[in-house]
Scaffold this motif. Structure first.
Motif, short mmCIF file in Angstrom:
data_model
loop_
_atom_site.label_atom_id
_atom_site.label_comp_id
_atom_site.label_asym_id
_atom_site.label_seq_id
_atom_site.Cartn_x
_atom_site.Cartn_y
_atom_site.Cartn_z
N PRO B 207 0.82 -1.21 0.00
CA PRO B 207 0.00 0.00 0.00
C PRO B 207 0.86 1.26 0.00
N GLU B 209 0.17 3.92 1.28
CA GLU B 209 0.05 4.64 2.55
C GLU B 209 1.32 4.52 3.39
N TYR B 210 2.04 3.39 3.23
CA TYR B 210 3.27 3.26 4.02
C TYR B 210 4.31 4.30 3.62
N ASP B 212 3.54 7.19 2.18
CA ASP B 212 2.99 8.46 2.65
C ASP B 212 3.31 8.65 4.13
N ALA B 213 3.12 7.59 4.90
CA ALA B 213 3.38 7.68 6.33
C ALA B 213 4.84 8.02 6.58
N ALA B 214 5.73 7.36 5.84
CA ALA B 214 7.16 7.62 6.05
C ALA B 214 7.51 9.06 5.68
N MET B 215 6.87 9.58 4.64
CA MET B 215 7.16 10.96 4.23
C MET B 215 6.66 11.95 5.28
N VAL B 216 5.50 11.65 5.88
CA VAL B 216 5.02 12.50 6.97
C VAL B 216 5.94 12.35 8.18
N ASP B 217 6.50 11.15 8.34
CA ASP B 217 7.39 10.89 9.47
C ASP B 217 8.77 11.52 9.31
N TYR B 219 10.80 11.52 6.20
CA TYR B 219 11.71 10.93 5.23
C TYR B 219 11.39 11.44 3.82
N VAL B 228 10.98 1.50 3.76
CA VAL B 228 9.63 0.96 3.91
C VAL B 228 9.25 0.03 2.76
#
Ligand SMILES: Nc1ncnc2c1ncn2[C@@H]1O[C@H](COP(=O)(O)OP(=O)(O)O)[C@@H](O)[C@H]1O
Ligand SMILES: [Mg+2]
Lengths: 336, 317
Positions: B207, B209-210, B212-217, B219, B228
């Motif tokens: 997905p 979203e992983y 996306d999540a890393a970029m918000v985190d 990276y 990821v």
């Protein structure tokens, strides 16, 4: 922590307008819930705040600083995704440490250890830190995801239906825990859901969104008691509001432009009436914590709450009296 | 992960079904393993035992095949043999018994090393390029994406050897004939379509979203890819690598055509052994046995990934 401000934000995907001209301010320390059905544009709104989507027009500012050219990494936000909330290939500890280890933060490991320890204590998952994320139950996973989003103390935490995949009991437990953590930390949050109970219980303010447009913003009470239109009125309340054509009640003295009467339980008094009345009790539905009274009135169904020990029986003729019902015009807008 | 996997399993088979399945699998394994076993055994027979009729199931084991595989020998007159100092080492003694002396090492080891370099080199290149291309096709708006994917697939629509002659001429012009680089490029170009198609399937399963999540985190997209996406694509990458390696390791036709000396791989070399001094089947069998080892080791080491990989994400979710 800081104020987040969206001004006239619009975003389309091809011909499909996902968010239209949306303006909303989330104040410091406030929990705002965006309430709307699937496809209303809730996720897109969160992605716009996070910088995962670029708006076609309008601006997003966090702490007074315009964010339009900032990458997601540069924005001080966290995001809990609807489904994929934890990295499946990492342990719980590494999931919590992941944002802290990022190149923009580069937290030293002892510091990470301390922070992760604090979160684990807050979420009561100290014994789960070594587990793979996929070994957690659904509820534990969402707890960790929410904790992860809040520990970093972001300017704003964005949560996309974080409880929607859980069963009802877990959902209500986590709802309370989420509110507790948010208040303890004084966190600023934009929380998205299609569940009215979540919206009513969690929110400082609710924003009701319909087809990409923010229809009304207000405290849960304001939005419930004083809806701007029939759409907002039907989003809140259980049983749902009864929208009745004015023609059904020709005797009522109402302003000329009223087309629809909106009546919730608290707007109605139902009494047993003589045999001549047109309204009849069709069915009494026992839901355990609630009892729904179903009335048929000239082919119009009306639902209201009743006491469990009501004297009304199926087949009884009843008379309905309104006390200050909500009035709507032909377009569905409130008539005040 | 195990919990999720078992959630997909259908009703547990009955003990009888299990037993029948086991018998079928064992029978099939025996049938397929017998030729392999025969080759391994032949490697330890003497040349006469190897071609004895009726075939000898049990023969006195000897290392003559392996000695002959690794050495070249020359026949000498008995007078010359008599003057030699006493034999040193096993292979020396075996060849003296046949009136031969060891002239030097054979080419088997250099050819084997060529095979290792070319097969693993082209596999690594195919997988690296394939992973990057598959990621791009899976995630970005690539212009003419479908046409490009079809073009990549179309390179495999005829047997590669059909274009042997143009490639032979091209390689001669470019000075790539009989070079390891040339063979690595050739096998990579054959394998890359398989790699892109297989890996795109695996990438599509991860997905977005992983990332996306890393970029918000905190990276970048590239960092998110390494931290990821790659870890979650391991299964697919390993499965793809095994397929690529098996092709490159076993490839015979191009190897015969394009390599003869410094870049020759083991597959064209092994049959040449037959011709040297009579039909030396034990040496051929010994060369084949050793040739099997890398693939077996590689596959066994990575079998956990392979098993999940060849179900093409059917189980993993
Ligand atoms: N990446 C995208 N590409 C095309 N259409 C999209 C994309 N993301 C969302 N949409 C469309 O925009 C609308 C709003 O979607 P979304 O924000 O996900 O709604 P919600 O989260 O409220 O269910 C939907 O009609 C959806 O199909
Ligand atoms: Mg959504």
């Amino acid at each position: 922590m800081a104020e987040t401000r969206l001004v006239n934000v619009s975003k389309s995907f091809g011909a499909k307008a996902a968010v239209r001209d949306l303006s909303l301010t989330i104040r410091d320390g406030e929990l705002v819930v965006l309430l709307g059905p699937t496809g209303a544009g809730k996720t897109t709104t969160l992605r716009l705040v996070a910088g995962l989507e670029t708006p076609d027009s309008g601006s997003v500012a966090i702490g007074g600083v315009d964010q339009i050219n900032a990458t997601p990494a540069a924005r001080d936000v966290t995001f809990v995704f609807q489904q994929y909330s934890l990295y499946p290939h990492l342990s719980v500890y590494d999931n919590l440490a992941f944002p802290l280890r990022s190149p923009v933060r580069k937290t030293p490991e002892p510091e990470i250890k301390r922070i992760v320890g604090d979160v684990a204590a807050m979420l009561r998952i100290e014994d789960k830190l070594g587990n793979r994320a996929t070994q957690l139950s659904g509820g534990q996973m969402q707890r960790v995801a929410i904790g992860r989003a809040l520990v970093r103390r972001p300017a704003i935490a964005l949560l996309d239906e974080p409880l929607s995949s859980l069963d009802a009991k877990l959902r209500s437990e986590l709802r309370i825990e989420l509110k507790r953590i948010q208040q303890d930390l004084g966190a600023t949050m934009l929380y998205v859901t299609h569940d009215q109970i979540e919206a009513m219980t969690l929110a400082n303010r609710i924003g009701v969104i319909d087809q990409g447009r923010l229809v009304q913003v207000g405290t849960p009470r304001e939005v419930y008691e004083d809806p701007a239109n029939t759409y907002v009125a039907t989003r809140l309340g259980s049983p749902g509001i009864n929208l009745l054509p004015r023609g059904l009640f020709p005797d009522l003295a109402l302003p000329a432009d009223v087309a629809t009467i909106g009546a919730r339980t608290e707007h109605m008094t139902v009494r047993r009436a003589g045999g001549g009345a047109d309204a009849r009790v069709k069915w009494i539905e026992h839901l355990g914590d609630q009892n729904h009274l179903h009335i048929m009135f000239n082919d119009q169904k009306i639902v209201s709450l009743v006491e469990p020990d009501t004297e009304l029986k199926v087949g009884d003729s009843v008379a309905i009296e309104f006390t200050r019902p909500l009035l709507f015009d032909r377009a569905g807008q409130r008539v005040r | 992960m195990t919990g999720l996997v078992s959630a997909h399993s259908v009703v547990d088979p009955s003990p009888l079904t299990k037993r029948i399945a086991a018998i079928v699998v064992i029978a099939y394994a025996l049938i397929t393993l017998v030729p392999l076993l025969w080759i391994v055994m032949t490697g330890f027979k003497s040349p006469s035992d190897a071609i004895a009729y009726p075939p000898k199931l049990v023969a006195e084991p000897t290392l003559e095949g392996y000695c002959n595989l690794f050495t070249t020998r020359s026949r000498q007159a008995p007078e010359y043999m008599a003057k030699l100092p006493p034999a040193s080492g096993l292979c020396d003694r075996i060849s003296r018994d046949r009136n031969m002396v060891i002239a030097g090492p054979s080419n088997y080891i250099p050819r084997y090393v060529n095979s290792l370099v070319i097969a693993f080199g082209s596999t690594a290149l195919s997988v690296v390029l394939g992973t990057l291309a598959a990621y791009a096709f899976s995630r970005f708006k690539v212009p003419l994406k479908d046409d490009l994917m079809f073009f990549i697939l179309s390179t495999r629509m005829m047997p590669p050897i059909a274009v042997a002659i143009p490639i032979y001429l091209m390689y001669r012009e470019l000075g790539l004939s009989d070079t390891k680089l040339g063979m690595i490029l050739l096998y990579t170009s054959v394998n890359i379509s398989l790699a892109v198609w297989l890996l795109k399937g695996f990438m599509d399963e991860i997905p977005r979203e992983y990332e996306d999540a890393a970029m918000v985190d905190g990276y970048t997209r590239l960092q998110a890819f390494f931290k990821v996406v790659l870890p979650q694509a391991t299964t697919g990458i390993v499965a793809t690598a095994i397929f690529c390696l098996i092709f490159a390791w076993n490839e015979y036709a191009f190897a015969v055509l394009l390599t003869s000396g410094t870049a020759q791989t083991a597959p064209p070399f092994i049959p040449i052994i037959i011709g040297e001094g009579g039909q030396d089947w034990p040496a051929v069998a010994a060369g084949t046995t050793l040739f099997l080892i890398p693939i077996v080791v590689f596959t066994v080491l990575l079998r956990k990934h392979l098993l999940r990989g060849i179900t093409f994400g059917a189980v993993r979710k």
